[in-house]
Write a protein that holds these residues in place. Structure first.
Motif, PDB file in Angstrom:
ATOM      1  N   GLY A 172       0.782  -1.227   0.000  1.00 17.78           N
ATOM      2  CA  GLY A 172       0.000   0.000   0.000  1.00 17.78           C
ATOM      3  C   GLY A 172       0.811   1.273   0.000  1.00 17.78           C
ATOM      4  N   GLY A 173       2.127   1.166  -0.270  1.00 22.62           N
ATOM      5  CA  GLY A 173       2.969   2.346  -0.359  1.00 22.62           C
ATOM      6  C   GLY A 173       3.422   2.920   0.971  1.00 22.62           C
ATOM      7  N   LYS A 174       3.161   2.198   2.065  1.00 27.68           N
ATOM      8  CA  LYS A 174       3.588   2.652   3.400  1.00 27.68           C
ATOM      9  C   LYS A 174       5.106   2.644   3.486  1.00 27.68           C
ATOM     10  CE  LYS A 174       3.315   1.196   8.189  1.00 27.68           C
ATOM     11  NZ  LYS A 174       2.921   0.091   9.066  1.00 27.68           N
ATOM     12  N   LYS A 175       5.710   3.733   4.000  1.00 29.44           N
ATOM     13  CA  LYS A 175       7.169   3.795   4.144  1.00 29.44           C
ATOM     14  C   LYS A 175       7.639   2.643   5.012  1.00 29.44           C
ATOM     15  CE  LYS A 175       8.189   8.645   3.403  1.00 29.44           C
ATOM     16  NZ  LYS A 175       8.978   8.494   2.225  1.00 29.44           N
ATOM     17  N   PHE A 176       8.790   2.072   4.618  1.00 30.35           N
ATOM     18  CA  PHE A 176       9.297   0.918   5.363  1.00 30.35           C
ATOM     19  C   PHE A 176      10.815   0.960   5.416  1.00 30.35           C
ATOM     20  CE2 PHE A 176      10.937  -3.340   5.872  1.00 30.35           C
ATOM     21  CZ  PHE A 176      10.148  -3.842   6.897  1.00 30.35           C
ATOM     22  N   SER A 177      11.343   0.628   6.594  1.00 30.63           N
ATOM     23  CA  SER A 177      12.785   0.522   6.784  1.00 30.63           C
ATOM     24  C   SER A 177      13.070  -0.715   7.631  1.00 30.63           C
ATOM     25  CB  SER A 177      13.318   1.781   7.467  1.00 30.63           C
ATOM     26  OG  SER A 177      14.720   1.710   7.573  1.00 30.63           O
ATOM     27  N   PHE A 178      14.005  -1.512   7.182  1.00 29.24           N
ATOM     28  CA  PHE A 178      14.391  -2.745   7.871  1.00 29.24           C
ATOM     29  C   PHE A 178      15.072  -2.413   9.195  1.00 29.24           C
ATOM     30  CE2 PHE A 178      17.289  -6.246   8.755  1.00 29.24           C
ATOM     31  CZ  PHE A 178      16.529  -7.362   8.454  1.00 29.24           C
ATOM     32  N   SER A 179      14.809  -3.233  10.215  1.00 28.02           N
ATOM     33  CA  SER A 179      15.497  -3.070  11.500  1.00 28.02           C
ATOM     34  C   SER A 179      15.769  -4.447  12.093  1.00 28.02           C
ATOM     35  CB  SER A 179      14.659  -2.243  12.471  1.00 28.02           C
ATOM     36  OG  SER A 179      13.532  -2.989  12.916  1.00 28.02           O
ATOM     37  N   GLN A 180      16.789  -4.514  12.942  1.00 28.25           N
ATOM     38  CA  GLN A 180      17.107  -5.762  13.625  1.00 28.25           C
ATOM     39  C   GLN A 180      15.950  -6.188  14.524  1.00 28.25           C
ATOM     40  OE1 GLN A 180      19.992  -7.723  13.253  1.00 28.25           O
ATOM     41  NE2 GLN A 180      20.248  -6.385  11.498  1.00 28.25           N
ATOM     42  N   LYS A 181      15.293  -5.233  15.139  1.00 26.79           N
ATOM     43  CA  LYS A 181      14.162  -5.534  16.023  1.00 26.79           C
ATOM     44  C   LYS A 181      13.033  -6.207  15.236  1.00 26.79           C
ATOM     45  CE  LYS A 181      10.814  -3.428  19.093  1.00 26.79           C
ATOM     46  NZ  LYS A 181      10.004  -2.260  19.338  1.00 26.79           N
ATOM     47  N   LEU A 182      12.719  -5.647  14.085  1.00 21.74           N
ATOM     48  CA  LEU A 182      11.655  -6.218  13.255  1.00 21.74           C
ATOM     49  C   LEU A 182      12.063  -7.592  12.725  1.00 21.74           C
ATOM     50  CD1 LEU A 182       8.853  -5.683  12.133  1.00 21.74           C
ATOM     51  CD2 LEU A 182       9.912  -4.564  10.180  1.00 21.74           C
ATOM     52  N   MET A 183      13.340  -7.737  12.371  1.00 22.40           N
ATOM     53  CA  MET A 183      13.820  -9.047  11.905  1.00 22.40           C
ATOM     54  C   MET A 183      13.672 -10.085  13.020  1.00 22.40           C
ATOM     55  SD  MET A 183      17.469 -10.243  10.204  1.00 22.40           S
ATOM     56  CE  MET A 183      18.515 -10.044  11.652  1.00 22.40           C
ATOM     57  N   LYS A 184      14.041  -9.723  14.236  1.00 21.54           N
ATOM     58  CA  LYS A 184      13.946 -10.665  15.365  1.00 21.54           C
ATOM     59  C   LYS A 184      12.495 -11.037  15.642  1.00 21.54           C
ATOM     60  CE  LYS A 184      15.783 -12.978  18.790  1.00 21.54           C
ATOM     61  NZ  LYS A 184      16.495 -14.224  18.553  1.00 21.54           N
ATOM     62  N   GLU A 185      11.606 -10.070  15.585  1.00 24.58           N
ATOM     63  CA  GLU A 185      10.183 -10.330  15.805  1.00 24.58           C
ATOM     64  C   GLU A 185       9.648 -11.300  14.746  1.00 24.58           C
ATOM     65  OE1 GLU A 185       5.957  -7.858  15.801  1.00 24.58           O
ATOM     66  OE2 GLU A 185       7.839  -6.757  16.062  1.00 24.58           O
ATOM     67  N   THR A 186      10.005 -11.059  13.507  1.00 26.40           N
ATOM     68  CA  THR A 186       9.574 -11.932  12.413  1.00 26.40           C
ATOM     69  C   THR A 186      10.163 -13.325  12.585  1.00 26.40           C
ATOM     70  OG1 THR A 186       9.513  -9.997  10.971  1.00 26.40           O
ATOM     71  CG2 THR A 186       9.440 -12.147   9.900  1.00 26.40           C
ATOM     72  N   PHE A 187      11.418 -13.388  12.966  1.00 26.33           N
ATOM     73  CA  PHE A 187      12.086 -14.669  13.202  1.00 26.33           C
ATOM     74  C   PHE A 187      11.344 -15.482  14.257  1.00 26.33           C
ATOM     75  CE2 PHE A 187      15.147 -17.244  15.612  1.00 26.33           C
ATOM     76  CZ  PHE A 187      15.637 -18.052  14.605  1.00 26.33           C
ATOM     77  N   GLU A 188      10.887 -14.838  15.312  1.00 29.15           N
ATOM     78  CA  GLU A 188      10.161 -15.554  16.373  1.00 29.15           C
ATOM     79  C   GLU A 188       8.863 -16.163  15.839  1.00 29.15           C
ATOM     80  OE1 GLU A 188      11.374 -16.480  19.183  1.00 29.15           O
ATOM     81  OE2 GLU A 188      13.193 -15.280  18.971  1.00 29.15           O
ATOM     82  N   TYR A 189       8.192 -15.470  14.941  1.00 24.44           N
ATOM     83  CA  TYR A 189       6.986 -16.046  14.325  1.00 24.44           C
ATOM     84  C   TYR A 189       7.341 -17.257  13.472  1.00 24.44           C
ATOM     85  CZ  TYR A 189       3.985 -12.163  15.774  1.00 24.44           C
ATOM     86  OH  TYR A 189       3.268 -11.257  16.504  1.00 24.44           O
ATOM     87  N   VAL A 190       8.452 -17.165  12.761  1.00 27.66           N
ATOM     88  CA  VAL A 190       8.912 -18.288  11.936  1.00 27.66           C
ATOM     89  C   VAL A 190       9.242 -19.489  12.824  1.00 27.66           C
ATOM     90  CG1 VAL A 190      10.805 -19.080  10.433  1.00 27.66           C
ATOM     91  CG2 VAL A 190       9.669 -16.888   9.985  1.00 27.66           C
ATOM     92  N   MET A 191       9.902 -19.229  13.938  1.00 22.08           N
ATOM     93  CA  MET A 191      10.227 -20.319  14.863  1.00 22.08           C
ATOM     94  C   MET A 191       8.971 -20.991  15.385  1.00 22.08           C
ATOM     95  SD  MET A 191      13.406 -21.029  15.065  1.00 22.08           S
ATOM     96  CE  MET A 191      13.230 -22.145  16.449  1.00 22.08           C
ATOM     97  N   LYS A 192       7.935 -20.203  15.706  1.00 21.63           N
ATOM     98  CA  LYS A 192       6.675 -20.790  16.168  1.00 21.63           C
ATOM     99  C   LYS A 192       6.061 -21.667  15.086  1.00 21.63           C
ATOM    100  CE  LYS A 192       5.372 -17.242  19.487  1.00 21.63           C
ATOM    101  NZ  LYS A 192       4.442 -16.163  19.822  1.00 21.63           N
ATOM    102  N   ALA A 193       6.166 -21.232  13.849  1.00 20.81           N
ATOM    103  CA  ALA A 193       5.583 -21.994  12.751  1.00 20.81           C
ATOM    104  C   ALA A 193       6.331 -23.295  12.494  1.00 20.81           C
ATOM    105  CB  ALA A 193       5.573 -21.140  11.482  1.00 20.81           C
ATOM    106  N   LEU A 194       7.647 -23.301  12.680  1.00 23.78           N
ATOM    107  CA  LEU A 194       8.447 -24.472  12.325  1.00 23.78           C
ATOM    108  C   LEU A 194       8.727 -25.421  13.482  1.00 23.78           C
ATOM    109  CD1 LEU A 194      11.088 -22.803   9.978  1.00 23.78           C
ATOM    110  CD2 LEU A 194       9.308 -24.440   9.305  1.00 23.78           C
ATOM    111  N   SER A 195       8.728 -24.892  14.691  1.00 27.40           N
ATOM    112  CA  SER A 195       9.113 -25.730  15.845  1.00 27.40           C
ATOM    113  C   SER A 195       8.017 -26.726  16.209  1.00 27.40           C
ATOM    114  CB  SER A 195       9.416 -24.853  17.051  1.00 27.40           C
ATOM    115  OG  SER A 195      10.507 -23.999  16.791  1.00 27.40           O
ATOM    116  N   LYS A 196       8.468 -27.867  16.722  1.00 31.37           N
ATOM    117  CA  LYS A 196       7.524 -28.892  17.182  1.00 31.37           C
ATOM    118  C   LYS A 196       6.831 -28.422  18.438  1.00 31.37           C
ATOM    119  CE  LYS A 196       8.498 -33.558  15.779  1.00 31.37           C
ATOM    120  NZ  LYS A 196       9.044 -34.836  16.169  1.00 31.37           N
TER     121      LYS A 196
END
Length: 196
Positions: A172-196
């Motif tokens: 939707g054209g919203k300004k976006f900038s990558f951050s380590q905090k956002l990467m870590k948050e996303t990573f935690e969701y990925v871990m929940k999806a993949l972990s037993k």
């Protein structure tokens, strides 16, 4: 025989990567490359047989660089969480620090050069990743799943964040900038999806 001029070779490679990244493979040509690199077309043919040889060579070299960065500090015997996090950090570091190189790879994804690059990097990379996943399954950290499913869940979110960053905007054209905090948050969701 004329000695190799490493400065000219570097200029040729850098300009080739930049041209393919910005203009695509269809618009890439030796004469245009020579002009951009500040050399004659004959100079390029001293080092490469033809355009195909040049692009194959560059794609293989860049693929190896990307693989080495991805595997830096990684050990297939690590816990799933630790190993996947290292891969996320390494992949994001490579992609954020090599915007043009990343765009170059994107252009190659739907070309014959992709296969040539994959053959060069696949042995070391597949061995490490295959062993990592086998250990994670054996240790009860994740379920066995098709490679494509694992790859889509494990890395697509990271690649989307980086793509949004490189484009400067998200949906939707919203300004976006990558951050380590956002990467870590996303990573935690990925871990929940993949972990037993």
């Amino acid at each position: 025989m004329r000695p190799r001029d490493e400065n000219k070779i570097r200029a040729i490679k850098e300009k080739a990567i930049e041209m393919v990244a910005n203009e695509g493979l269809d618009n890439f040509g030796i004469n245009r490359l020579a002009k951009a690199a500040g050399v004659s077309p004959a100079t390029i043919y001293i080092y490469y047989k033809d355009k195909d040889d040049l692009l194959t060579s560059i794609s293989q070299e860049e693929g190896l660089k990307m693989t080495q960065t991805t595997l830096d500090g990684f050990d297939p015997t690590m816990s799933f969480r630790e190993g996947l996090w290292i891969q996320w950090k390494n992949r994001s570091k490579y992609m954020l620090n090599n915007h043009i190189g990343t765009a170059f790879f994107e252009q190659l994804r739907s070309s014959a050069y992709k296969e040539k690059m994959v053959k060069t990097i696949s042995a070391e990379f597949q061995k490490a990743m295959g062993s990592f996943m086998e250990n994670a399954v054996k240790n009860g950290e994740v379920n066995k799943m098709p490679l494509e499913v694992y790859w889509s869940i494990a890395f697509s979110p990271l690649y989307s964040l980086i793509r949004f960053h490189n484009e400067g905007q998200s949906l939707g054209g919203k300004k976006f900038s990558f951050s380590q905090k956002l990467m870590k948050e996303t990573f935690e969701y990925v871990m929940k999806a993949l972990s037993k």
